[in-house]
Write a protein that holds these residues in place. Structure first.
Motif, PDB file in Angstrom:
ATOM      1  N   LEU A   1       0.830  -1.199   0.000  1.00 34.26           N
ATOM      2  CA  LEU A   1       0.000   0.000   0.000  1.00 34.26           C
ATOM      3  C   LEU A   1       0.867   1.252   0.000  1.00 34.26           C
ATOM      4  O   LEU A   1       1.832   1.348   0.745  1.00 34.26           O
ATOM      5  CB  LEU A   1      -0.916   0.029   1.222  1.00 34.26           C
TER       6      LEU A   1
ATOM      7  N   ASP B   1      -0.716   7.201  -0.879  1.00 33.87           N
ATOM      8  CA  ASP B   1      -1.935   7.636  -1.578  1.00 33.87           C
ATOM      9  C   ASP B   1      -3.095   6.686  -1.301  1.00 33.87           C
ATOM     10  O   ASP B   1      -4.223   7.123  -1.083  1.00 33.87           O
ATOM     11  CB  ASP B   1      -1.695   7.720  -3.086  1.00 33.87           C
ATOM     12  N   HIS B   2      -2.816   5.379  -1.318  1.00 33.64           N
ATOM     13  CA  HIS B   2      -3.859   4.399  -1.011  1.00 33.64           C
ATOM     14  C   HIS B   2      -4.388   4.588   0.414  1.00 33.64           C
ATOM     15  O   HIS B   2      -5.596   4.553   0.652  1.00 33.64           O
ATOM     16  CB  HIS B   2      -3.330   2.961  -1.149  1.00 33.64           C
ATOM     17  N   ARG B   3      -3.463   4.796   1.341  1.00 29.64           N
ATOM     18  CA  ARG B   3      -3.860   4.984   2.735  1.00 29.64           C
ATOM     19  C   ARG B   3      -4.700   6.260   2.899  1.00 29.64           C
ATOM     20  O   ARG B   3      -5.691   6.269   3.615  1.00 29.64           O
ATOM     21  CB  ARG B   3      -2.636   5.038   3.642  1.00 29.64           C
TER      22      ARG B   3
END
Length: 137
Positions: A107, A110-112
């Motif tokens: 991850l 940005d995903h988080r």
């Protein structure tokens, strides 16, 4: 109709994993009631791996409880739980845990951030979104 297809696919996947588990060496030795109990316990262990990344404590606790109620030793119960888990999910408990850890490592920030923003939006959706009855949800 789309919802029915999704339900059927999910049921088929569950049934295939459960069928493989039932036909395994450990699964064939269990009564229907015992097998249902073992499936429930492996589901609990799977959720524990997903939530905390660990399974040893739950596995030990449930192995002991299952063995005590079924009149055999805890090591046999643990072996049965491990075998059924592997047949049901296609991976050992440790492989399952490692796969989730690897996925988490990939991850990006940005995903988080996107996941956090969506989680924060849930409160607004509940407050201002379209209401529906519990049974429909």
């Amino acid at each position: 109709m789309s919802n029915e297809n999704t339900t059927n696919k999910t049921t088929t996947r569950k049934t295939q994993g459960e069928a493989a588990a039932r036909e395994s060496f450990s699964g064939r030795l269990l009564t229907d009631r015992q097998f249902d109990d073992v499936l429930a316990i492996t589901g609990i262990i799977e959720r524990e791996i997903r939530s905390s990344g660990a399974f040893k404590d739950k596995l030990g606790d449930y192995s002991y409880a299952f063995a005590r109620s079924e009149k055999f030793d805890a090591m046999k119960a643990e072996t049965i739980l491990r075998d059924i888990f592997k047949e049901r999910t296609g991976r050992t408990m440790n492989q399952y845990r490692e796969d989730l850890a690897k996925r988490e490592e990939t991850l990006t920030d940005d995903h988080r951030a996107l996941a956090y923003a969506r989680a924060c939006d849930i409160g607004d959706m509940m407050e201002k979104g379209v209401k529906m009855s519990f049974h429909r949800a």
